[in-house]
Design a protein around this motif. Structure first.
Motif, mmCIF file in Angstrom:
data_model
loop_
_atom_site.group_PDB
_atom_site.id
_atom_site.type_symbol
_atom_site.label_atom_id
_atom_site.label_comp_id
_atom_site.label_asym_id
_atom_site.label_seq_id
_atom_site.Cartn_x
_atom_site.Cartn_y
_atom_site.Cartn_z
ATOM 1 N N THR A 324 0.839 -1.203 0.000
ATOM 2 C CA THR A 324 0.000 0.000 0.000
ATOM 3 C C THR A 324 0.871 1.249 0.000
ATOM 4 O OG1 THR A 324 -1.753 -1.128 1.227
ATOM 5 C CG2 THR A 324 -1.802 1.275 1.223
ATOM 6 N N THR A 325 0.501 2.208 -0.835
ATOM 7 C CA THR A 325 1.173 3.509 -0.891
ATOM 8 C C THR A 325 0.146 4.600 -0.665
ATOM 9 O OG1 THR A 325 2.829 2.695 -2.459
ATOM 10 C CG2 THR A 325 2.553 5.073 -2.298
ATOM 11 N N THR A 326 0.462 5.539 0.219
ATOM 12 C CA THR A 326 -0.436 6.653 0.513
ATOM 13 C C THR A 326 0.318 7.970 0.393
ATOM 14 O OG1 THR A 326 -1.763 5.318 2.031
ATOM 15 C CG2 THR A 326 -1.950 7.698 2.243
ATOM 16 N N TYR A 327 -0.309 8.932 -0.266
ATOM 17 C CA TYR A 327 0.242 10.274 -0.385
ATOM 18 C C TYR A 327 -0.758 11.250 0.216
ATOM 19 C CZ TYR A 327 1.670 14.741 -2.399
ATOM 20 O OH TYR A 327 2.038 16.055 -2.566
ATOM 21 N N ALA A 328 -0.326 12.048 1.185
ATOM 22 C CA ALA A 328 -1.191 13.029 1.844
ATOM 23 C C ALA A 328 -0.650 14.431 1.568
ATOM 24 C CB ALA A 328 -1.256 12.766 3.340
ATOM 25 N N HIS A 329 -1.408 15.203 0.784
ATOM 26 C CA HIS A 329 -0.971 16.567 0.448
ATOM 27 C C HIS A 329 -1.256 17.483 1.633
ATOM 28 C CE1 HIS A 329 0.376 19.443 -2.556
ATOM 29 N NE2 HIS A 329 -0.524 20.289 -2.088
ATOM 30 N N PRO A 330 -0.304 18.300 2.042
ATOM 31 C CA PRO A 330 -0.470 19.074 3.280
ATOM 32 C C PRO A 330 -1.352 20.319 3.157
ATOM 33 C CG PRO A 330 1.660 19.542 2.314
ATOM 34 C CD PRO A 330 1.038 18.466 1.461
ATOM 35 N N THR A 331 -1.600 20.771 1.939
ATOM 36 C CA THR A 331 -2.365 22.010 1.783
ATOM 37 C C THR A 331 -3.543 21.789 0.836
ATOM 38 O OG1 THR A 331 -0.857 22.729 0.022
ATOM 39 C CG2 THR A 331 -0.361 23.463 2.264
ATOM 40 N N GLN A 332 -3.964 22.829 0.143
ATOM 41 C CA GLN A 332 -5.164 22.786 -0.688
ATOM 42 C C GLN A 332 -4.804 22.773 -2.168
ATOM 43 O OE1 GLN A 332 -8.140 25.453 0.683
ATOM 44 N NE2 GLN A 332 -9.422 25.305 -1.148
ATOM 45 N N ILE A 333 -5.550 21.968 -2.926
ATOM 46 C CA ILE A 333 -5.423 21.953 -4.381
ATOM 47 C C ILE A 333 -6.793 22.286 -4.955
ATOM 48 C CG2 ILE A 333 -4.865 20.585 -6.421
ATOM 49 C CD1 ILE A 333 -3.070 18.865 -4.714
ATOM 50 N N GLY A 334 -6.950 23.475 -5.523
ATOM 51 C CA GLY A 334 -8.264 23.898 -5.999
ATOM 52 C C GLY A 334 -9.250 23.912 -4.848
ATOM 53 N N PRO A 335 -10.419 23.269 -4.997
ATOM 54 C CA PRO A 335 -11.394 23.245 -3.903
ATOM 55 C C PRO A 335 -11.120 22.159 -2.860
ATOM 56 C CG PRO A 335 -12.305 22.131 -5.810
ATOM 57 C CD PRO A 335 -10.954 22.666 -6.236
#
Length: 404
Positions: A324-335
Motif C-alpha cells: 500500500t502507498t499513501t500520499y497526503a498533500h499538506p495544503t489545498q489543491i483547488g477546492p
C-alpha cells in the motif's frame, strides 16, 4: 425494533440519578449534538449477476451530554434510505443483482452510559462502538452505512504503561439490519504493556458465543506487538504483528484448531507512506480462521470477495501479500483541502495447498471541501485465478460525508 437494557445499564442509571438535579440540568445544557450525513453511490459489476447500482443516504442524529457526577449519556439514532435500489441488500429479494450490503434500516445506533469513577477507569454500558487495535478482530465495520455496534458492558483501565479492556457482549447489532443480529454470550479481554514507543505488547482472549450463529462461536487467543522507530527527522519506521490460535467454543458443534499470523512494516517519509503486509490464516478444508466481529474490509481488500456467513475467509484459509502507498498533500489543491491518495495491491492464495485465489487492486482519493464536508472516490477490482474461486468483481464508490 426491540432494544434490551441490561442490569448493568440500569445500575449505572442509578449512579447517574444520584447526582444533584442541578448538575444533571447543567450536564444537559452542555450536551454536544451528533449530526452526520453520508450520501453514497456504489456500483458493482460481478460475473453471473446483474450490475448493482445503489444510491444510499445515511443520517445519524443524537447527543452526548456533559458530565453529571461522573456519568455521561450518549444517544444516537440512525436511518439508511435507498434512493436507488437496483442491488441485492440480502433482504430486499433482488437476488439477480450483485450484492451491496446496505439495507434500509431505522434504528437506535447507540445508547450508552459512561461512568468515570477515577482517572484510570472508564465503564461504558449499553449499545456502543467497540474498536480494538486495527479492528482486525473487534471493530464496527464502519465502511458500511449501517455500522456494527454492541450491546455490552465494557471496562477500560489504564495505569502507567499498562492498559486493559474487558467487555461482556450480549448482542451484536450487525451491518445488515436487525434481521442479521446475533444474540451473544461473549467475553473479550485485551491487556497491553507499552514498554517504549518502539514496542507495545498485547495479549488477548476473545471468547465468542452466539446463540443464533453457532458457526461463528470461537475462542481466539493471541499476542500482538507494534511500534515505531525514527530513522531520521523526516522518516519513521512502523511495524506490527500478530500470532493467534482459534478453536471451537460455546455452542459450536465443530472440532477444530487453526492458527493465524500476520505482520506489516511501513516507512513514513514526509507526505508518503509505504507499507508491506503479509497475512496467513489457516484452513482445514471445512473452514478457515475467522474474525466474525472484526472489520475485514480494510484488511483483506475492499472488494470483499471472501464474505461468507458474516466472515471474510475461505474453507482452505487465506494468505494475503499486500502493498500500500499513501500520499497526503499538506495544503489545498483547488477546492480540495488536504487531499489523500491511496493505492493498494493484494495477491491472495489459499493456505491449504497454496492455490492461487486471485489478485486485487484498490484505490482511494479523498479530501475535505469544508471543515465539515468531505468527498471521496473509491475503487476495488478483484480478478479471480480460476472458476473455483470467488467471482471476479469491480466496485466503485462516490461519497459525500458531513459531520458536525
Amino acid at each position: 425494533m426491540i432494544v434490551r437494557v441490561s442490569l448493568s445499564t440500569l445500575a449505572l442509571a442509578g449512579i447517574a440519578g444520584g447526582a444533584h438535579a442541578d448538575s444533571f440540568s447543567e450536564a444537559l445544557a452542555k450536551s454536544k449534538p451528533i449530526l452526520e450525513s453520508r450520501l453514497r453511490s456504489e456500483s458493482v459489476s460481478q460475473a453471473g449477476l446483474n450490475d448493482a447500482d445503489a444510491l444510499t443516504w445515511r443520517n445519524r442524529v443524537g447527543f452526548e451530554s456533559g458530565q453529571f457526577g461522573k456519568v455521561k449519556i450518549l444517544v444516537e439514532f440512525e436511518d439508511v434510505r435507498a434512493l436507488k435500489d437496483d442491488y441485492n441488500s440480502g433482504y430486499n429479494g433482488k437476488t439477480s443483482y450483485a450484492s451491496v450490503n446496505d439495507p434500509e434500516v431505522t434504528e437506535l445506533n447507540r445508547l450508552q452510559l459512561t461512568w468515570t469513577p477515577n482517572a484510570a477507569t472508564t465503564v461504558t454500558a449499553g449499545r456502543q462502538r467497540i474498536l480494538i487495535d486495527d479492528n482486525r478482530f473487534i471493530g464496527n465495520s464502519g465502511w458500511r452505512q449501517d455500522e456494527m455496534t454492541f450491546d455490552a458492558l465494557r471496562v477500560d483501565v489504564k495505569k502507567g504503561k499498562w492498559s486493559t479492556t474487558y467487555a461482556y457482549l450480549t448482542k451484536i447489532n450487525r451491518t445488515a439490519g436487525e434481521y442479521a443480529d446475533w444474540d451473544s454470550d461473549s467475553h473479550i479481554l485485551n491487556v497491553g504493556y507499552a514498554a517504549t514507543p518502539a514496542l507495545k505488547v498485547q495479549g488477548f482472549v476473545y471468547a465468542l458465543d452466539f446463540k443464533n450463529s453457532a458457526y461463528n462461536s470461537t475462542l481466539t487467543t493471541g499476542l500482538r506487538f507494534s511500534g515505531e522507530k525514527p530513522l531520521s527527522k523526516t522518516t519513521k519506521l512502523t511495524y506490527a504483528g500478530v500470532i493467534a490460535k482459534q478453536v471451537d467454543h460455546g455452542n459450536n458443534p465443530s472440532d477444530f484448531s487453526l492458527k493465524a499470523v500476520n505482520g506489516e512494516v511501513g516507512v513514513n517519509h514526509g507526505r508518503w507512506k509505504v507499507t508491506a503486509a503479509y497475512e496467513k490464516n489457516e484452513g482445514n478444508g471445512a473452514r478457515g480462521f475467522i474474525t466474525p466481529i472484526g472489520s475485514a474490509h480494510n484488511v483483506r481488500g475492499w472488494a470483499d470477495a471472501f464474505s461468507t456467513n458474516g466472515n471474510k475467509m475461505l474453507p482452505d484459509g487465506l494468505n494475503d501479500l499486500s502493498f500500500t502507498t499513501t500520499y497526503a498533500h499538506p495544503t489545498q489543491i483547488g477546492p480540495f483541502k488536504k487531499p489523500t491518495l491511496t493505492l493498494s495491491y493484494h495477491d491472495f492464495q489459499t493456505d491449504r495447498n497454496s492455490r492461487a485465489v486471485g489478485k486485487e487492486w484498490d484505490a482511494l482519493a479523498s479530501a475535505a471541501l469544508t471543515k465539515n464536508l468531505t468527498v471521496s472516490v473509491k475503487y476495488a477490482d478483484f480478478d479471480r485465478a480460476d472458476s473455483s474461486m470467488p467471482a471476479s468483481r469491480r466496485k466503485v464508490w462516490v461519497g459525500l460525508e458531513y459531520k458536525l
